[in-house]
Design an enzyme around this catalytic site. Sequence first.
Site, PDB file in Angstrom:
ATOM      1  N   ASP A 279      57.031  56.636  50.275  1.00  0.00           N
ATOM      2  CA  ASP A 279      56.155  56.357  51.407  1.00  0.00           C
ATOM      3  C   ASP A 279      54.758  56.053  50.867  1.00  0.00           C
ATOM      4  O   ASP A 279      54.197  56.852  50.116  1.00  0.00           O
ATOM      5  CB  ASP A 279      56.134  57.595  52.331  1.00  0.00           C
TER       6      ASP A 279
ATOM      7  N   ASP B 119      56.204  50.596  55.089  1.00  0.00           N
ATOM      8  CA  ASP B 119      55.685  51.238  53.874  1.00  0.00           C
ATOM      9  C   ASP B 119      56.576  52.370  53.403  1.00  0.00           C
ATOM     10  O   ASP B 119      56.127  53.247  52.685  1.00  0.00           O
ATOM     11  CB  ASP B 119      54.273  51.779  54.145  1.00  0.00           C
ATOM     12  N   GLU B 120      57.839  52.338  53.791  1.00  0.00           N
ATOM     13  CA  GLU B 120      58.654  53.533  53.599  1.00  0.00           C
ATOM     14  C   GLU B 120      60.125  53.155  53.474  1.00  0.00           C
ATOM     15  O   GLU B 120      60.615  52.312  54.221  1.00  0.00           O
ATOM     16  CB  GLU B 120      58.439  54.373  54.865  1.00  0.00           C
TER      17      GLU B 120
END
Length: 355
Positions: free
Chosen positions: A9, A104-105
Amino acid sequence: MERRILHIDMDAFYAQIEQRDNPRLKGKPVIVGGKSSSRGVVATASYEARKFGVHSAMPVNRAHQLCPDGYYVRPRFDVYRAESEKIMAIFRSYTEHVQPVAFDEAYLDITHLVRRDMPASQIAAFIKRDILEATCLTCSAGVSYNKFLAKLSSGMNKPDGLTVIHHGNVHDLLMSLPIGAFPGVGQVTEEKMKQDGIHNGQDLFKLSENELIKKFGKRGPRLYQYARGIDHSVVKSERIRKSIGKETTFEVDKNDDEEILAIIRQLSQQVSDKLSRYDLSGDVITVKMKEFDFRATSKQLKLPYRISDATDIYNVCYDLYTSLKNPDRPIRLVGVSVGNLEERQFMNMTIYDFI
Ligand code: DCP
Ligand code: MG
């Protein structure tokens, strides 16, 4: 074999990008989400801004009250998307088992990459390095043996964290975990649980599965398992590989059928091993060759059924090879692949994925 799952993350993703691209914002409270006059909400806040109590989804006006001297930046989604694509490409350079859950993960199943001299935490460190080199951005990685614990660990040492949850520390960690930090426990459930005297993992652990079902319905069994660090859900990559192949380049050109077929047999075995590792099977079989003068040839057969077994693959390749090989032309390379892949379905593996 026990799985090795990573959860990665990015740290304060949008805000970190803004700080990277504008040195004046480094070390400053940055709030991405629009001007204070707008009615928008905060997309994210830099760690400096979070100290003022600013967080995602807060109205920008409220953020402005808490942090009047903050730097308010409008989002640049095209830039964030481009960074996201770089990051996902790095994940996929390690494994095809990548499940993005946000810009983002992502979760990565790296079970097959782990060796005695290459623990999962080392692979996580390499991925963090690659992301930093490619984007100048930091992320936090969580390493564990299932998705729930991997996600939990990635959040434990932000920013720039690398945290491992293993059998030795999992119990203590879960027992002291606030109930709201368990997946699927939203604000409403959290309140209900607290009224019931369930404040942390320990309180959850004390309840039987039946008691949990009575209290929380279909979420009961899952909560029972979370309290014990169990999570069978699989990393679901949205991209299934089109084909799996193996090839060998010879040191000396070969023209002996028996010798070449022995190699094709080995390649069939290797392809089959890889297929079974990913629970895949396919119905398009290809043999390719490169002749001594680099002329490439190949032949393909579409079967009316899927195969993954080494002998099945070899038998098809035998026929393909015999009709493809020109006895007058030695070859320098031979390859075997199985395509049009499909994942074997395990019905009982999806039932845990409702949260
Ligand atoms: N985002 C958003 N609105 C939200 C939550 C997030 O627009 N309510 C966007 C902005 C974030 C990005 O998604 O930068 C990633 O979300 P995360 O929840 O991972 O938050 P951050 O990456 O910003 O911070 P953290 O370091 O806590 O992961
Ligand atoms: Mg993030």
